[in-house]
Design an enzyme around this catalytic site. Structure first.
Site, PDB file in Angstrom:
ATOM      1  N   ASP A 107      -7.326 -10.294  18.683  1.00 26.08           N
ATOM      2  CA  ASP A 107      -7.081 -11.183  17.545  1.00 26.08           C
ATOM      3  C   ASP A 107      -6.717 -10.401  16.285  1.00 26.08           C
ATOM      4  OD1 ASP A 107      -7.414 -13.518  18.872  1.00 26.08           O
ATOM      5  OD2 ASP A 107      -9.359 -14.046  18.019  1.00 26.08           O
ATOM      6  N   ASP A 123     -17.189  -1.413  20.798  1.00 25.46           N
ATOM      7  CA  ASP A 123     -18.023  -0.229  20.558  1.00 25.46           C
ATOM      8  C   ASP A 123     -18.819   0.186  21.786  1.00 25.46           C
ATOM      9  OD1 ASP A 123     -19.387  -2.622  20.360  1.00 25.46           O
ATOM     10  OD2 ASP A 123     -20.841  -1.888  18.904  1.00 25.46           O
ATOM     11  N   ASP A 146     -22.980 -16.346  22.705  1.00 25.11           N
ATOM     12  CA  ASP A 146     -23.605 -15.838  23.921  1.00 25.11           C
ATOM     13  C   ASP A 146     -24.937 -16.539  24.197  1.00 25.11           C
ATOM     14  OD1 ASP A 146     -24.742 -14.786  21.656  1.00 25.11           O
ATOM     15  OD2 ASP A 146     -24.496 -12.695  22.219  1.00 25.11           O
ATOM     16  N   ASP A 170     -17.732  -5.411  24.179  1.00 29.87           N
ATOM     17  CA  ASP A 170     -17.231  -5.272  22.819  1.00 29.87           C
ATOM     18  C   ASP A 170     -16.598  -3.901  22.643  1.00 29.87           C
ATOM     19  OD1 ASP A 170     -18.018  -7.796  22.164  1.00 29.87           O
ATOM     20  OD2 ASP A 170     -19.831  -7.203  21.086  1.00 29.87           O
TER      21      ASP A 170
END
Length: 751
Positions: free
Chosen positions: A136, A194, A285, A192
């Site tokens: 995005d 990271d 989540d 994600d």
């Protein structure tokens, strides 16, 4: 005309009684207001004491359950290891399910290529493996980095594509929801930007899905940069308590636990059955996990499947993350509370979700950390600060069991899951208090749906590009003032100074002065500079940094495919093909260490490690530097622990009946009763299955209602004891009633 002297004399004679009367009325009014304020303070302290007990009871229940199953698993793994309830290896002849690896990201330039590399390097049959980048990003540089990484791995034979939207509606949940119907894979792994999943992650986690009731499997987070600063160390302590204790205990006992948002794998059918991803809250989540749980799906948490990730080292980024994590659960509770009550869950499970999971863990924890320990306790100590008065008053206004013994034991249970950080215990408490004002505000925003509660901010990830040096000029430019933290810091500093001037105990003077200083440091965004972590050992010993492979081979070593394929032979794995890459696909310890320390070099510029051992003088120098770095923090921790412990032990000779009753209830009876109610995994899972079918026996329903009645009764007794311990007015009233009935004061009667 009357003489002037007579007039003055008459006025004077008339004004004296009036002044006396006004003075008397004013003093009486002041006395009444003071009495009312003291009663209000007693009520607030009593309520805060009881609320802190609720939080402690829930944490102790999880700690006891975790400890029990860990110990029993060591004694008899086959009977007690929770993960063995599900298959951890593929059966003979079983086929690997098709897996899609989803990588949601937004403007994460520094780590975008890294997570794509690690995802594409995972070992799995290539005909059943696909990577999908949900990008995005609005930043052109990030898009270029993503496109280059994707182009590289397509040349290596990986099925990988990027999905970009024209708007960010729904943020992360919206991106995953839009592509969900078009996915043809059985399983969806989510990481994600990271995170750095290990090569064998999918091979170890997919066998659990052979049980058709499993909705998702969550891996255990580990942290690459926990040693970077005290701020990162504090985050590690918080996350370890959640990951290693709370998540494990809830899974082991068969209770609800949520997906952590990343580092796990979902079954696509489960997502669809639960209604898909939903952007109604900031915790998509947890929202999906709850809806799937109410639909009867089971979840698995696996300790042995590690997924390294990066802790936010920037305070402002961490604030955004914690605001989202505090606001989101309250949004979900407000939205799903009625849904939980109307569900087919057995009565015990409804009570646990609403009272303990959401009420105690997600809301009350933030309320108590700020209002009790940072507001009410300082106000009470200032009100009764003289040493002579404290001996008579602290049992009433400041029950030691609620402000010393119970928090100390709960904090030690938290530190048990980060034993290498045990000497940071005092600092952890102070950091937690400093963050509590932000978390409390975010929780209330989410609970009441206030304006701005749906603001989504992405946590900045810098990876190996993070600047770990102390740059004063850069630090000064990043200073920004957060008003709430500043006000709290000045208030606590003022309490410490005022208390010291009128004889408050040195322990509380030291504690409030340090706590106030930490609030001020947080308010100015200088927490990264508050770092007493010593330099790495290789630097102190005069050695070169360890040589490591590149963290981003696709960006630094982009060579034509033909040359790459002729230079090396592809690895051959039994049952599937392994793609050849620039270096070993297995994550080496050296590579993870390099990412943790921020030392990433290209292949051509790796420094050579000195082979000779450092001199004795260099070793002594390194030990002295480490000692000097750790001395201030260790001295503070030792002083405060010594002061609190000696004060608490000295007061054991003055222990009153309410102290004993409260500690027995909070430490033993209520957590023990919760272990009986919620601690049997087979019963919990079977009862939920029967309840969904409408076949839960009446005897089980009645037994659960009886167990809830006992639980509520114990909590009500604890509430009464908390109010009694915190209220001198109530103590005096009860004691006088006992005197009228028995002829002795309550204390004399008990003695």
């Amino acid at each position: 005309r009357r003489p002037t002297g007579a007039t003055n004399g008459g006025l004077l004679s008339l004004s004296l009684p009036m002044e006396l009367m006004l003075s008397h009325d004013y003093s009486e009014l002041l006395s009444q207001m003071q009495h009312i304020s003291v009663i209000l303070l007693e009520v607030f302290v009593g309520l805060a004491t009881f609320t802190s007990c609720i939080v402690a009871v829930d944490k102790l229940f999880l700690f006891y359950a975790c400890t029990f199953y860990k110990v029993m698993s060591l004694l008899d793994r086959q009977s007690w290891e929770p993960t063995l309830r599900y298959p951890d290896h593929f059966k003979r002849g079983a086929k690997h399910p098709k897996v899609l690896v989803q990588l949601p990201m937004f403007n994460e330039t520094h780590v975008a290529a890294r997570i794509i590399d690690y995802a594409c390097k995972m070992d799995y049959p290539r005909d059943k493996f696909e990577v999908q980048v949900l990008d995005d990003s609005t930043d052109a540089e990030t898009r270029a980095v993503v496109d280059k990484a994707i182009a590289h791995w397509r040349r290596e034979g990986i099925v990988i594509n990027a999905v970009r939207r024209t708007n960010r509606q729904g943020f992360k949940a919206g991106a995953m929801h839009e592509v969900h119907d078009d996915i043809d894979a059985d399983l969806i792994a989510i990481f994600d930007a990271d995170f750095l999943p290990k090569a064998n992650f999918l091979l170890k986690i997919t066998p659990y899905f052979q049980n058709k009731n499993v909705g998702f499997v969550q891996g255990r987070w580990t942290y690459l940069n926990a040693d970077e600063s005290l701020f990162c160390r504090y985050q590690e302590i918080c996350l370890n308590a959640h990951i290693k204790c709370e998540q494990y205990a809830r899974f082991a006992t068969g209770n609800f636990f949520n997906f952590n948002g990343t580092g796990g794998v979902w079954r696509k059918q489960c997502i669809s059955d639960a209604g898909g991803w939903n952007a109604r809250t900031l915790v998509e989540d947890m929202d999906l996990s709850l809806r799937a749980f109410l639909r009867g799906w089971q979840f698995v948490w696996v300790y042995d499947i590690e997924c390294p990730n990066e802790i936010p080292s920037d305070y402002k980024a961490y604030r955004k993350q914690q605001r989202r994590w505090s606001c989101g659960p309250m949004q979900l509770w407000a939205a799903a509370r009625e849904q939980v009550l109307a569900s087919t869950l057995p009565p015990l499970h409804k009570a646990y979700l609403n009272i303990f999971f959401f009420g105690a863990r997600m809301l009350a924890t933030n309320i108590i950390s700020f209002t009790f320990y940072s507001v009410l306790v300082p106000m009470t100590l200032v009100h009764y600060t003289q040493e002579a008065d404290m001996e008579d008053s602290h049992h009433r206004f400041m029950p030691w069991w609620s402000i010393v013994w119970l928090p100390l034991l709960v904090t030690m249970s938290t530190m048990a899951f980060s034993p290498e950080s045990f000497h940071f215990m005092i600092l952890y408490v102070m950091f937690e208090n400093a963050m509590s004002i932000l978390k409390l505000g975010a929780s209330l925003e989410g609970l009441f749906g206030l304006k701005g509660s749906m603001t989504w901010t992405v946590t900045q990830k810098l990876g190996a590009n993070a600047d770990r040096s102390l740059n004063i000029s850069k630090l000064l430019k990043q200073i920004s003032c957060f008003g709430k933290e500043m006000v709290c810091g000045l208030f606590l500093t003022g309490v410490a100074m005022y208390g010291y001037s009128i004889g408050m105990s040195w322990v509380f003077t030291l504690y409030f002065s340090v706590q106030g200083s930490i609030f001020i440091v947080f308010s100015l965004s200088l927490v990264e500079a508050l770092n007493l972590q010593p330099p790495p050992e290789w630097q102190l010993l005069g050695l070169a940094p360890p040589s490591t492979p590149s963290a981003q081979p696709t960006m630094d070593q982009d060579v034509p495919p033909k040359k790459r394929n002729t230079a090396r032979k592809a690895k051959k794995k039994r049952g599937y093909d392994q793609v050849a890459v620039g270096h070993s696909d297995d994550d080496s310890d050296a590579e993870l260490e390099a990412l943790e320390l921020g030392r990433v070099h290209s292949r051509g510029s790796q420094p050579r490690v000195r082979s000779t051992a450092p001199s004795i003088g260099r070793v002594l120098y390194a030990n002295v530097i480490i000692f000097l770095y750790t001395l201030p923090l260790n001295a503070l921790s030792i002083a405060l622990l010594y002061g609190l412990t000696t004060m608490a032990l000295s007061e054991m000779t003055h222990t009153q009946w309410d102290d004993i009753v409260a500690l027995v209830l909070a430490l033993v009876l209520i957590p023990g009763h919760m272990c009986i109610c919620f601690g049997n995994p087979s019963s919990n899972i079977d009862q939920r299955k029967l309840a969904r079918k409408g076949k839960l026996p009446l005897s089980v329903i009645l037994r659960q209602h009886a167990q809830l009645l006992v639980l509520y009764s114990l909590l009500f007794i604890l509430f009464l004891v908390s109010m009694y311990s915190a209220s001198a007015t109530l103590q005096q009233l009860v004691s006088s009633r006992v005197f009228k009935l028995t002829g002795k004061w309550l204390e004399e009667y008990i003695d």
